[in-house]
Design a protein around this motif. Structure first.
Motif, mmCIF file in Angstrom:
data_model
loop_
_atom_site.group_PDB
_atom_site.id
_atom_site.type_symbol
_atom_site.label_atom_id
_atom_site.label_comp_id
_atom_site.label_asym_id
_atom_site.label_seq_id
_atom_site.Cartn_x
_atom_site.Cartn_y
_atom_site.Cartn_z
ATOM 1 N N LEU A 96 -2.854 -12.148 4.666
ATOM 2 C CA LEU A 96 -1.709 -13.002 5.051
ATOM 3 C C LEU A 96 -1.331 -12.688 6.495
ATOM 4 O O LEU A 96 -1.136 -11.516 6.844
ATOM 5 N N ILE A 155 -0.622 -10.333 -3.399
ATOM 6 C CA ILE A 155 -1.591 -10.649 -2.346
ATOM 7 C C ILE A 155 -2.726 -9.627 -2.339
ATOM 8 O O ILE A 155 -3.908 -9.972 -2.184
ATOM 9 N N ARG A 156 -2.372 -8.368 -2.543
ATOM 10 C CA ARG A 156 -3.405 -7.332 -2.539
ATOM 11 C C ARG A 156 -4.304 -7.467 -3.764
ATOM 12 O O ARG A 156 -5.520 -7.308 -3.680
ATOM 13 N N THR A 183 10.136 -12.716 6.142
ATOM 14 C CA THR A 183 9.423 -11.435 6.029
ATOM 15 C C THR A 183 9.705 -10.785 4.681
ATOM 16 O O THR A 183 8.807 -10.234 4.017
ATOM 17 N N VAL A 188 7.732 -12.479 1.970
ATOM 18 C CA VAL A 188 6.314 -12.098 2.006
ATOM 19 C C VAL A 188 6.125 -10.685 1.438
ATOM 20 O O VAL A 188 5.179 -10.413 0.675
ATOM 21 N N GLU A 189 7.025 -9.768 1.778
ATOM 22 C CA GLU A 189 6.907 -8.393 1.306
ATOM 23 C C GLU A 189 7.052 -8.329 -0.214
ATOM 24 O O GLU A 189 6.419 -7.501 -0.885
ATOM 25 N N GLU A 190 7.907 -9.188 -0.811
ATOM 26 C CA GLU A 190 8.054 -9.195 -2.265
ATOM 27 C C GLU A 190 6.761 -9.591 -2.952
ATOM 28 O O GLU A 190 6.523 -9.201 -4.111
ATOM 29 N N ARG A 191 5.915 -10.366 -2.304
ATOM 30 C CA ARG A 191 4.667 -10.828 -2.918
ATOM 31 C C ARG A 191 3.452 -10.047 -2.408
ATOM 32 O O ARG A 191 2.306 -10.452 -2.623
ATOM 33 N N GLU A 192 3.730 -8.946 -1.734
ATOM 34 C CA GLU A 192 2.618 -8.149 -1.205
ATOM 35 C C GLU A 192 1.704 -7.622 -2.305
ATOM 36 O O GLU A 192 0.467 -7.667 -2.157
ATOM 37 N N PRO A 193 2.244 -7.121 -3.455
ATOM 38 C CA PRO A 193 1.313 -6.638 -4.515
ATOM 39 C C PRO A 193 0.384 -7.743 -5.002
ATOM 40 O O PRO A 193 -0.803 -7.513 -5.229
#
Length: 785
Positions: A659, A652-653, A642, A645-650
């Motif tokens: 995701l 991804i957006r 988790t 995934v949160e570190e790569r959230e920007p």
């Protein structure tokens, strides 16, 4: 006239009376005559009866005169009847002096006292036996006190009496012997009356019933045998008497505190009673049970044999056939239930094709039937039509029976042929080997060798054909060695392999410069194998390899030092660049224009990116070199993924992707690993998925656990619906950086992310699998223990 008439009447009456008297007299005379004639006839009849009677009278008067019929004189051997009693002894005929004296004494005593007497006399020169019965004569017979002696000829009766006396004496002796025999018999014996009650028992019976004596046992009616099926022993004996047939039965009785099996027989003795006896057959029964158990065990054992065994009795009837024999001769269950005779068994086997073909089958069968009368075992080989080879052994038995053993030797013959082939193959193989070999017996004599052995040691084939002893062989070998004493080492190796059963080896140098390495190997059959290998070329190659290995060790040390220096040399300038850029961005070097700020921001982003690349290169290099350090600790997989995934959230957006993270802490579980390097591996897989997925695409991250060979493994699946890759592109993506074939350069592949991720996952003991198809997207499956 009147007077005359009266006279006439009187005369007539007188004449009539006279006539009547005369008639009466005549009648009476006639009657007396008839009586006299009847008396004479009666006298003659009585005299004749006396003459014919077995007893003759001898009348002895008081004065010694005698009266007797002529037959008595004949009985006494005299010509006429003498007048006096004393004349009955003539010296050579008549009665003996002793018999006459006894008779005279008895007669006089009877005349005086009227006492009867009896005596027996045998005349001289005669076998006639005379019985004399004397008593006082009736006065009407002879007045004056005469003695009447009746003489009986009982010669025949005497013979019978003598015979009967002898038979009676013999019978008494036999009876006494029989009684003694019955009394001494070890088996219980008894005799019953017509009412079934005991009347006589022997001592064995008394001992069997624990009685005091025979009389008390008979009086109490103590029975040896208990009632069976409601019938007592007396009732069974009465049944035997009624049927007039002996009854024999098997019963059990308690004797001396032990149950014993008895064979009881009841024998009716016509009108005398019922005899009985009991034979203890417990030992026979036990022997029978032991024999039956032995026979059953023997037959069970025979059923386990591979060879067929059949037993025939003295009537040539099959009594037993084990399972292999039934299969070999095609016997059906009906044949086992109704065993055939020997000749019929051969007919059944012939119909099934289980006997060899014979020109004259009847003569062949008669010849095999003669096995029963043979004096020794017969052995034959039967080749059957289907290619089966059977070995037959016929063993005659002492009781006239036969034991037939049939062994299927088809497989043995086949194995023998295979063995011959293997021996020839072994010889050819030995001769074709590059390695020289020789086999030695425990006595040190050479058994086998190949041509290479003779060539390596420089030996003559004629010498080896003599199967030389190891000592003789060593003398030949020593002459070809650089140092002849080393030949003793070859002998020690052979001795250790054959006698000590140990594997040893050694190495010698020949005078021609070659080097031979030899070894002794103990073989299972007790022999020893000597193997010799020419290692001259391998020695030269070994020296070259040793030199190259030293160079490789030095190169590996150089590589290690290079990686250590590269880590320092790369990171130090990069750290300085990043520090100065951060100072410029903070305004310590003076104010920057907007363009300057953009340049500084770009420098910092490049520094960060280059730092990650340097870390990746170092990790990949250390992993391929096998020196990658891992700091293992327990990791909760779900929070760990988790966070990645949160570190790569920007990103991804910005890429306008969706995701989907599936799983929970319970299902994902925990793993052991290095969080920094494991995060880098999973991060590279996420970055590749983000980079490969076009805008509006979807990325799936799924966490789960499953069993692999009984061990619990964690699974992380990262998949996207991007364009996917074909097999060639997938192979290049996994290649990364690789050392060239000559080991002097580095080949560049399609980036370092996937190769590094695979190296890091495998360093944790896991696996990385990429699945991709053009147009279907790509899936990365990571499994960690």
């Amino acid at each position: 006239m009147i007077l005359s008439q009266t006279v006439l009447v009187l005369l007539g009456m007188l004449l009539a009376a006279w006539t009547l008297a005369a008639g009466w007299a005549i009648v009476m005379a006639r009657v007396r005559q008839q009586r006299a004639e009847a008396g004479q006839r009666s006298m003659r009849r009585l005299a004749r009866m006396i003459d014919e009677s077995p007893a003759l009278p001898l009348l002895v008067r008081a004065d010694g005169r005698i009266e007797a019929p002529q037959r008595l004189a004949n009985w006494l051997g005299l010509e006429t009847v003498p007048q006096f009693l004393t004349e009955l002894d003539t010296g050579d005929k008549g009665l003996t002096a002793e018999q006459l004296a006894e008779l005279t004494t008895e007669v006089r005593r009877t005349q005086k006292t009227a006492a009867p007497f009896r005596m027996v006399a045998t005349p001289r020169g005669s076998r006639r036996s005379l019985a004399l019965r004397g008593h006082l004569a009736d006065p009407h017979v002879s007045p004056g006190g005469a003695a009447l002696v009746w003489v009986f000829d009982f010669s025949d009766s005497e013979s019978e009496l003598v015979k009967l006396r002898a038979e009676a004496a013999r019978a008494r002796g036999d009876f006494s012997a029989l009684v003694s025999l019955i009394e001494a018999a070890p088996m219980p014996m008894w005799f019953r009356g017509h009412d079934g009650r005991l009347r006589l028992v022997n001592s064995a019976y008394v001992a069997a019933v624990a009685g005091k004596n025979a009389e008390s046992v008979v009086e109490k009616g103590t029975e040896l045998v208990e009632a069976v099926d409601g019938l007592t022993a007396a009732q069974v004996a009465l049944q035997a008497a009624q049927q007039k047939l002996p009854i024999e039965r098997m019963v059990h009785a308690t004797i001396d505190g032990a149950r014993r099996a008895l064979r009881v027989s009841d024998l009716p003795l016509i009108d005398d009673g019922i005899a009985g006896y009991a034979i203890d057959v417990e030992d026979l029964e036990e022997l029978g049970r032991e024999f039956k158990a032995f026979r059953d065990a023997q037959r069970s054992m025979l059923d386990q044999l591979s060879a067929g065994v059949a037993q025939f009795d003295h009537k040539r009837q099959l009594t037993f056939a084990n399972q292999p024999f039934q299969r070999l001769f095609a016997l059906t269950p009906a044949h086992v239930l109704n065993p055939p005779p020997f000749e019929r068994l051969l007919d059944i086997a012939r119909d099934a094709g289980r006997v060899p073909e014979a020109r004259d089958y009847q003569a062949w069968r008669r010849e095999k039937a003669d096995w029963f009368a043979a004096s020794e075992a017969q052995e034959e080989a039967w080749p059957l039509g289907d290619g089966t080879h059977v070995r037959i052994v016929a063993q005659p038995m002492p009781d006239g029976g036969l034991v037939l053993v049939a062994e299927d030797r088809t497989e043995q013959l086949r194995l023998s042929a295979v063995r011959d082939t293997l021996l020839r193959t072994r010889t050819a193989t030995f001769d074709s080997l590059f390695e020289s070999i020789a086999v030695f017996a425990p006595d040190g004599r050479m058994q086998l060798w190949n041509r290479r052995f003779a060539a390596d040691w420089g030996l003559d084939s004629d010498f080896l054909d003599t199967h030389p002893h190891i000592e003789d062989l060593l003398k030949r070998i020593a002459a070809r060695l650089m140092r002849p004493p080393q030949a003793k080492g070859v002998g020690n190796v052979v001795r250790a392999a054959t006698l000590d059963r140990k594997q040893t080896g050694g190495r010698v140098h020949l005078a021609d410069g070659r080097t031979l390495e030899f070894a002794g190997v103990p073989l299972p059959d007790g022999n020893g194998l000597l193997t010799v290998l020419d290692i001259t070329d391998s020695q030269k190659a070994e020296e070259a390899l040793r030199e190259r290995n030293a160079a490789l060790v030095e190169a590996d040390a150089v590589k290690t030092r290079f990686l250590a220096n590269m880590s320092y040399e790369f990171r130090t300038p990069l750290t300085s660049i990043g520090g100065f850029a951060e100072l410029l961005q903070a305004g310590l070097g003076g104010g920057l224009s907007d363009t300057g700020q953009e340049y500084v921001t770009a420098i910092l982003a490049s520094v960060e990116r280059l730092g990650e690349q340097i870390e990746s290169v170092l990790d990949l290099s250390q992993s391929e070199a096998g020196i990658l350090p891992l700091a293992r600790e327990e990791i909760d997989l779900m929070p760990f993924v988790t966070r990645l995934v949160e570190e790569r959230e920007p990103r991804i957006r910005r890429a306008e992707l969706a995701l989907d993270l599936r799983g929970n802490k319970a299902t994902a579980g925990r793993i052991s690993g290095d969080p920094r390097r494991l995060g880098r591996a999973l991060g590279h897989l996420l970055d590749n998925a983000i980079q490969a997925t076009p805008g509006g695409g979807r990325i799936l991250v799924e966490l789960s656990r499953h069993k692999v060979k009984g061990q619990d493994w964690a699974r992380v699946v990262i998949s996207d619906n991007g364009p996917g890759m074909d097999a060639a592109m997938l192979a290049r993506a996994l290649g990364g950086l690789k050392v060239s074939a000559d080991g002097k350069a580095v080949e560049r592949r399609q980036g370092l992310g996937l190769p590094l991720a695979r190296q890091l996952v495998e360093a944790h003991g896991g696996t990385l699998e990429l699945l991709s198809e053009p147009g279907q997207g790509t899936a990365a499956i990571v499994e960690l223990p």
